[in-house]
Design an enzyme around this catalytic site. Structure first.
Site, mmCIF file in Angstrom:
data_model
loop_
_atom_site.group_PDB
_atom_site.id
_atom_site.type_symbol
_atom_site.label_atom_id
_atom_site.label_comp_id
_atom_site.label_asym_id
_atom_site.label_seq_id
_atom_site.Cartn_x
_atom_site.Cartn_y
_atom_site.Cartn_z
ATOM 1 N N LYS A 100 0.857 -1.209 0.000
ATOM 2 C CA LYS A 100 0.000 0.000 0.000
ATOM 3 C C LYS A 100 0.883 1.245 0.000
ATOM 4 C CE LYS A 100 -1.829 1.691 4.012
ATOM 5 N NZ LYS A 100 -1.563 3.130 4.231
ATOM 6 N N ASN A 101 1.852 1.303 0.905
ATOM 7 C CA ASN A 101 2.609 2.552 1.068
ATOM 8 C C ASN A 101 3.638 2.788 -0.020
ATOM 9 O OD1 ASN A 101 1.013 3.037 3.228
ATOM 10 N ND2 ASN A 101 2.547 2.577 4.780
ATOM 11 N N ARG B 211 -5.824 10.358 3.331
ATOM 12 C CA ARG B 211 -4.834 11.344 3.758
ATOM 13 C C ARG B 211 -3.680 11.440 2.770
ATOM 14 N NH1 ARG B 211 -1.746 14.099 6.707
ATOM 15 N NH2 ARG B 211 0.164 13.117 6.000
ATOM 16 N N CYS C 151 -5.698 12.736 11.628
ATOM 17 C CA CYS C 151 -6.420 11.476 11.461
ATOM 18 C C CYS C 151 -6.380 10.754 12.797
ATOM 19 C CB CYS C 151 -5.791 10.639 10.349
ATOM 20 S SG CYS C 151 -4.185 10.033 10.812
ATOM 21 N N ARG D 53 -0.702 14.930 11.951
ATOM 22 C CA ARG D 53 -0.226 14.755 10.571
ATOM 23 C C ARG D 53 0.073 16.094 9.885
ATOM 24 N NH1 ARG D 53 -1.696 9.413 9.335
ATOM 25 N NH2 ARG D 53 0.105 9.373 7.960
ATOM 26 N N PRO D 54 0.901 16.949 10.459
ATOM 27 C CA PRO D 54 1.219 18.237 9.822
ATOM 28 C C PRO D 54 1.932 18.040 8.484
ATOM 29 C CG PRO D 54 2.739 17.797 11.611
ATOM 30 C CD PRO D 54 1.708 16.702 11.659
ATOM 31 N N ILE D 55 1.974 19.120 7.675
ATOM 32 C CA ILE D 55 2.670 19.011 6.376
ATOM 33 C C ILE D 55 3.719 20.111 6.219
ATOM 34 C CG2 ILE D 55 0.764 17.843 5.176
ATOM 35 C CD1 ILE D 55 0.087 20.630 3.950
ATOM 36 N N ASP D 56 4.193 20.643 7.348
ATOM 37 C CA ASP D 56 5.201 21.718 7.279
ATOM 38 C C ASP D 56 6.460 21.292 6.524
ATOM 39 O OD1 ASP D 56 5.266 20.085 9.775
ATOM 40 O OD2 ASP D 56 7.210 21.038 9.980
ATOM 41 N N ASP E 104 4.093 1.271 12.262
ATOM 42 C CA ASP E 104 2.877 0.602 11.779
ATOM 43 C C ASP E 104 2.710 -0.790 12.378
ATOM 44 O OD1 ASP E 104 3.108 2.007 8.405
ATOM 45 O OD2 ASP E 104 2.496 2.853 10.330
ATOM 46 N N ILE F 114 6.882 8.105 16.855
ATOM 47 C CA ILE F 114 6.554 8.712 15.552
ATOM 48 C C ILE F 114 5.230 9.474 15.597
ATOM 49 C CG2 ILE F 114 6.171 8.252 13.092
ATOM 50 C CD1 ILE F 114 9.015 7.564 13.939
ATOM 51 N N ARG G 27 -8.809 -0.574 4.469
ATOM 52 C CA ARG G 27 -7.992 0.467 3.816
ATOM 53 C C ARG G 27 -6.633 -0.100 3.431
ATOM 54 N NH1 ARG G 27 -6.364 4.930 7.188
ATOM 55 N NH2 ARG G 27 -4.973 5.085 5.411
HETATM 56 C C1 EPZ Z 1 3.835 7.285 5.989
HETATM 57 O O1 EPZ Z 1 3.038 8.322 6.530
HETATM 58 C C2 EPZ Z 1 2.944 6.049 5.940
HETATM 59 N N1 EPZ Z 1 1.804 6.307 5.077
HETATM 60 C C3 EPZ Z 1 2.455 5.709 7.349
HETATM 61 O O2 EPZ Z 1 1.696 4.495 7.260
HETATM 62 C C4 EPZ Z 1 3.679 5.455 8.219
HETATM 63 O O3 EPZ Z 1 3.248 5.192 9.540
HETATM 64 C C5 EPZ Z 1 4.582 6.692 8.207
HETATM 65 O O4 EPZ Z 1 4.954 7.002 6.835
HETATM 66 C C6 EPZ Z 1 5.862 6.470 9.000
HETATM 67 O O5 EPZ Z 1 6.547 5.379 8.494
HETATM 68 C C7 EPZ Z 1 1.962 6.201 3.724
HETATM 69 O O6 EPZ Z 1 3.042 5.937 3.234
HETATM 70 C C8 EPZ Z 1 0.740 6.421 2.893
HETATM 71 P P1 EPZ Z 1 5.802 10.837 7.955
HETATM 72 P P2 EPZ Z 1 3.571 9.867 6.475
HETATM 73 O O7 EPZ Z 1 5.645 12.064 7.138
HETATM 74 O O8 EPZ Z 1 4.299 10.093 5.222
HETATM 75 C C9 EPZ Z 1 5.734 14.142 11.381
HETATM 76 C C10 EPZ Z 1 -0.132 3.079 7.637
HETATM 77 O O9 EPZ Z 1 -0.622 2.585 8.677
HETATM 78 N N2 EPZ Z 1 5.667 15.101 10.262
HETATM 79 O O10 EPZ Z 1 7.072 10.066 7.867
HETATM 80 O O11 EPZ Z 1 2.447 10.747 6.821
HETATM 81 C C11 EPZ Z 1 4.445 13.369 11.518
HETATM 82 O O12 EPZ Z 1 3.526 14.093 12.326
HETATM 83 C C12 EPZ Z 1 0.301 4.527 7.623
HETATM 84 O O13 EPZ Z 1 0.063 2.454 6.560
HETATM 85 C C13 EPZ Z 1 5.805 16.454 10.535
HETATM 86 O O14 EPZ Z 1 5.974 16.877 11.687
HETATM 87 O O15 EPZ Z 1 4.607 9.829 7.694
HETATM 88 C C14 EPZ Z 1 4.878 12.113 12.177
HETATM 89 O O16 EPZ Z 1 5.001 12.371 13.562
HETATM 90 C C15 EPZ Z 1 0.047 5.228 8.949
HETATM 91 N N3 EPZ Z 1 5.735 17.339 9.501
HETATM 92 C C16 EPZ Z 1 6.282 11.871 11.619
HETATM 93 O O17 EPZ Z 1 6.708 13.127 11.084
HETATM 94 C C17 EPZ Z 1 5.532 16.912 8.209
HETATM 95 O O18 EPZ Z 1 5.493 17.771 7.289
HETATM 96 C C18 EPZ Z 1 6.349 10.833 10.517
HETATM 97 O O19 EPZ Z 1 5.502 11.251 9.479
HETATM 98 C C19 EPZ Z 1 5.390 15.531 7.959
HETATM 99 C C20 EPZ Z 1 5.469 14.642 9.003
#
Ligand code: EPZ
Length: 416
Positions: A22-23, A92, A116, A121-124, A304, A326, A396
């Site tokens: 999926k990811n 998302r 979620c 889940r910020p996007i900064d 995960d 995380i 999902r």
């Molecule tokens: C991906 O999410 C995966 N989703 C998640 O899988 C997985 O848990 C995660 O990576 C970590 O491995 C997909 O690939 C679709 P991140 P993503 O950006 O990209 C913080 C599942 O169950 N952060 O690495 O959203 C964030 O809040 C899902 O399959 C910021 O602060 O993960 C988190 O604490 C759940 N600012 C950490 O980083 C940002 O701009 C990791 O997030 C982005 C993230």
């Protein structure tokens, strides 16, 4: 509302093949927007996150054909750069279209992705990375950017965000000049995205230090790509076999993607290892507790698999402690496991479990995708029949958890 009914107490035995990842497929589908070629994705998992993503792509002008697990995408007709709130609310990871639309259309408008079940889940980091490539964000109430002079550059991530790394890749493969993504995420899904893009003619590779180096190209061609197995689904089933003291073989699984999980299982006394082209596990003995474990970015223990592991540790001998580093809200399975008699207490980012001999069957509610899988693992251990609601979360990410676990001998069915 559909539920899953599980009658526990059976040791899982047998061989299993794992669905496509999926990811990995979600960013690869977004990458299909980059250029006019037709892309064929094989072994694409039949999961809700994929169906929702394909709907968004149709809305942008892609022609999509899907036959079983083969999806073909013709992106020549892409003529929109906006994703509506209703479309994006479903999934998302629609945020990955930000980088792809900037790369293809030089413009993108998406709703602000809400938090979620598992966290804010910020996007900064996504925005900072794209700004470093020349994108200009001009609205507060939406994620709206244009990138008329998108060009390669140095992107320094403050943390190894998977999604931000993917968005930076998607925006830069067609941008003139060279891009270096420093502190890029190391998850295998990133390398699978790079492999797919190279198949299309992109110039992209991971450096020895783990950064991602890209030299922009003018266009990308067509490609056919077969998805590799989903490491989190594989890890879920290995944990289910461990919880039931079973013996399974995961077929055709790439070595080393689950090293962190295998190390933890060995610490618990499980016999597990890579064999030929898969992973063999035997968990015939009482499990040892884990005094301390924390989740971490790859190659650390994957967040995960934190909830599924928690469901196993409920019956390990002794006291275990897991710290979730995380996501800030990923202990939502705890109260459901407590309904089954589990001795768990949480303290901030850590959960402490005292192993008990047996879990009590119960009526349960899945709180999120991986929490739902964890409840299935808990129910497989209980002596009697449990019911799990909110199975839409599980759907999902798991093609058919009932089909897969039944093939290993579990008594598990969908109801309604
Ligand atoms: C991906 O999410 C995966 N989703 C998640 O899988 C997985 O848990 C995660 O990576 C970590 O491995 C997909 O690939 C679709 P991140 P993503 O950006 O990209 C913080 C599942 O169950 N952060 O690495 O959203 C964030 O809040 C899902 O399959 C910021 O602060 O993960 C988190 O604490 C759940 N600012 C950490 O980083 C940002 O701009 C990791 O997030 C982005 C993230």
């Amino acid at each position: 509302m559909s539920t899953i009914e599980v009658t526990g107490g059976i040791s899982l035995q047998g061989e299993i093949e794992i669905q496509g990842s999926k990811n990995a497929v979600l960013p690869i589908l977004a990458a299909c927007l980059l250029g006019e070629g037709v892309c064929v994705i094989e072994n694409c998992p039949r999961i809700k996150d994929v169906s929702d993503t394909l709907e968004i792509m149709r809305g942008l002008g892609c022609r999509i054909r899907r036959e079983d697990r083969t999806v073909s995408v013709d992106a020549s007709g892409v003529d929109r750069c906006e994703i509506s709130g209703e479309e994006a609310a479903r999934i998302r990871s629609s945020i990955l279209f930000l980088g792809a639309l900037l790369g293809r259309m030089k413009k993108a408008v998406l709703p602000l992705p809400g938090g979620c079940a598992i966290g804010e889940r910020p996007i900064d980091q996504h925005i900072a990375a794209l700004r470093q490539l020349g994108a200009r964000f001009y609205l507060e109430e939406k994620v709206a950017a244009d990138a008329w002079d998108l060009k390669g550059g140095r992107v320094e991530l403050a943390l190894p965000s998977v999604g931000a790394t993917e968005n930076a890749i998607l925006a830069s493969v067609l941008a003139p000049g060279e891009t270096l993504i420093v502190r890029a995420a190391r998850e295998p899904e990133i390398d699978e995205l790079c492999a797919f893009l190279r198949r299309r003619g992109a110039r992209i590779r991971r450096t020895a230090g783990g950064d991602i180096r890209i030299v922009g190209v003018k266009r990308l061609g067509s490609a056919c790509y077969r998805m590799r197995p989903d490491r989190i689904v594989a890890g879920t089933y290995l944990l289910a076999a461990t919880a039931t003291r079973g013996q399974i073989f995961v077929k055709d699984f790439p070595h080393h993607e689950l090293d962190a999980l295998l190390a933890v299982l060995r610490d618990m006394g499980v016999t597990v290892g890579y064999e030929e082209n898969g992973i063999r596990l035997m968990a015939k003995m009482p499990l040892r507790a884990l005094p301390y474990l924390e989740t971490a970015p790859y190659p650390g223990f994957p967040t995960d698999l934190q909830s599924p592991l928690m469901a196993v540790l409920c019956r390990a001998r002794g006291e275990s402690c897991i710290c979730e580093t995380i996501f800030e809200n990923r202990f939502r399975t705890v109260d459901q496991l407590q309904k089954m008699g589990a001795k768990i207490r949480t303290d901030g980012r850590c959960a402490v479990m005292k192993g008990i001999p047996a879990l009590i069957p119960a009526s349960l509610t899945a709180p999120d995708l991986r929490g739902g899988a964890a409840l299935v693992i808990a129910a497989l251990q209980a002596n009697g029949s449990s019911v799990i609601r909110n199975t839409r979360y599980i759907e999902r990410g798991y093609e058919d958890i009932c089909r897969d676990l039944s093939a290993l001998g579990a008594r598990i069915t969908y109801r309604g």
